[in-house]
Design an enzyme around this catalytic site. Sequence first.
Site, PDB file in Angstrom:
ATOM      1  CB  SER A 179      -7.576  -4.029   2.899  1.00 58.27           C
ATOM      2  OG  SER A 179      -7.391  -2.823   3.590  1.00 58.27           O
TER       3      SER A 179
ATOM      4  CG  ASP B  58      -2.034   0.997   1.130  1.00 61.70           C
ATOM      5  OD1 ASP B  58      -2.326   1.457   0.000  1.00 61.70           O
ATOM      6  OD2 ASP B  58      -2.615   1.339   2.170  1.00 61.70           O
TER       7      ASP B  58
ATOM      8  CG  ASN C 124      -7.584  -2.205  -5.787  1.00 60.17           C
ATOM      9  OD1 ASN C 124      -6.624  -2.965  -5.738  1.00 60.17           O
ATOM     10  ND2 ASN C 124      -7.810  -1.313  -4.819  1.00 60.17           N
TER      11      ASN C 124
HETATM   12  C1  FPP Z   1      -1.800   0.350  -3.253  1.00 65.16           C
HETATM   13  O1  FPP Z   1      -1.422   1.663  -3.481  1.00 65.16           O
HETATM   14  C2  FPP Z   1      -1.416  -0.508  -4.330  1.00 65.16           C
HETATM   15  C3  FPP Z   1      -2.262  -1.066  -5.229  1.00 65.16           C
HETATM   16  C4  FPP Z   1      -3.708  -0.836  -5.265  1.00 65.16           C
HETATM   17  C5  FPP Z   1      -1.768  -1.938  -6.256  1.00 65.16           C
HETATM   18  C6  FPP Z   1      -0.487  -2.652  -5.943  1.00 65.16           C
HETATM   19  C7  FPP Z   1       0.219  -2.736  -7.204  1.00 65.16           C
HETATM   20  C8  FPP Z   1       1.546  -2.684  -7.375  1.00 65.16           C
HETATM   21  C9  FPP Z   1       2.565  -2.684  -6.313  1.00 65.16           C
HETATM   22  C10 FPP Z   1       2.089  -2.585  -8.720  1.00 65.16           C
HETATM   23  C11 FPP Z   1       1.492  -3.551  -9.621  1.00 65.16           C
HETATM   24  C12 FPP Z   1       2.096  -4.881  -9.494  1.00 65.16           C
HETATM   25  C13 FPP Z   1       1.720  -5.827 -10.320  1.00 65.16           C
HETATM   26  C14 FPP Z   1       2.369  -7.166 -10.334  1.00 65.16           C
HETATM   27  C15 FPP Z   1       0.621  -5.524 -11.230  1.00 65.16           C
HETATM   28  P1  FPP Z   1      -2.561   2.735  -3.476  1.00 65.16           P
HETATM   29  O2  FPP Z   1      -2.816   3.140  -4.887  1.00 65.16           O
HETATM   30  O3  FPP Z   1      -3.743   2.240  -2.732  1.00 65.16           O
HETATM   31  O4  FPP Z   1      -1.856   3.886  -2.697  1.00 65.16           O
HETATM   32  P2  FPP Z   1      -2.580   5.011  -1.849  1.00 65.16           P
HETATM   33  O5  FPP Z   1      -3.297   4.326  -0.721  1.00 65.16           O
HETATM   34  O6  FPP Z   1      -1.444   5.847  -1.404  1.00 65.16           O
HETATM   35  O7  FPP Z   1      -3.502   5.726  -2.793  1.00 65.16           O
END
Ligand code: FPP
Length: 235
Positions: A186, A10, A58
């Site tokens: 989550s 995250d 998501n």
């Molecule tokens: C959370 O950050 C991350 C995700 C929803 C996706 C996780 C994905 C990756 C690490 C990259 C993709 C990897 C692959 C293999 C596809 P967030 O967007 O929720 O961050 P925030 O809470 O700061 O908005």
Amino acid sequence: MPAHIGIIMDGNGRWATRHGMPRAVGHERGVEALRRTVKAAQKFGLEYLTVYSFSTENWRRPMAEVSALFALLKTFVKQDLARLKREGVCISVFGTREGLPDDVRALLEKAVRETADNTAFHLGIAFNYGGREEIVRATRKIADEVRRGKIDPTDITEHVMCEALDTAHYPNPDLIIRTGEEHRLSNFLVWQAAYAELVFLDVLWPDFGEDGLLSAIENFASRERRFGGLKTGAA
Ligand code: FPP
């Protein structure tokens, strides 16, 4: 040493915002952090690593961001599959294929198929994954067996349930790490995490790597796991 670590990656979006960049760049850096983490996990001799890459929740994000995440997954598989194969990594995908674009689904299936015989390291990718949705699908499978007369309701045990989950061939996670300053699961591995140790880190996912993994493992090693029993020597 834990056998299986789960990671809730995250903080990509906040990392990007704090650096004055679009959220998509945060996700790109997130993939780099994932590569570093897999490498470190292999180096430390971990057997199983499961990462939460895209949750069923998501889909609530703007379609442009969802598409960017799908594109990153495709790039990851295209760029890294050959190396992961060579390194003996067995890839599993947890979650529902429903709703995924055909090309994403096909690439995920290719990654699973082409690494199925590998045993050096197990990488679980939770993609289009929700713990409750997984439990519902498992329950449907079991209910179908009952309907067809293959098993009796009294035969349904925790073991039967585990076997019906996507993670049937994985041990339960010993340790779950969440980056990004939030303190919750989550909907990640909700059944499997019943006795997992939880480590929450303030670091945002794109800044995570070998040092963060090592300190989480050290934190885990310092804890006493009792699984509902008594402290050693207390009886
Ligand atoms: C959370 O950050 C991350 C995700 C929803 C996706 C996780 C994905 C990756 C690490 C990259 C993709 C990897 C692959 C293999 C596809 P967030 O967007 O929720 O961050 P925030 O809470 O700061 O908005």
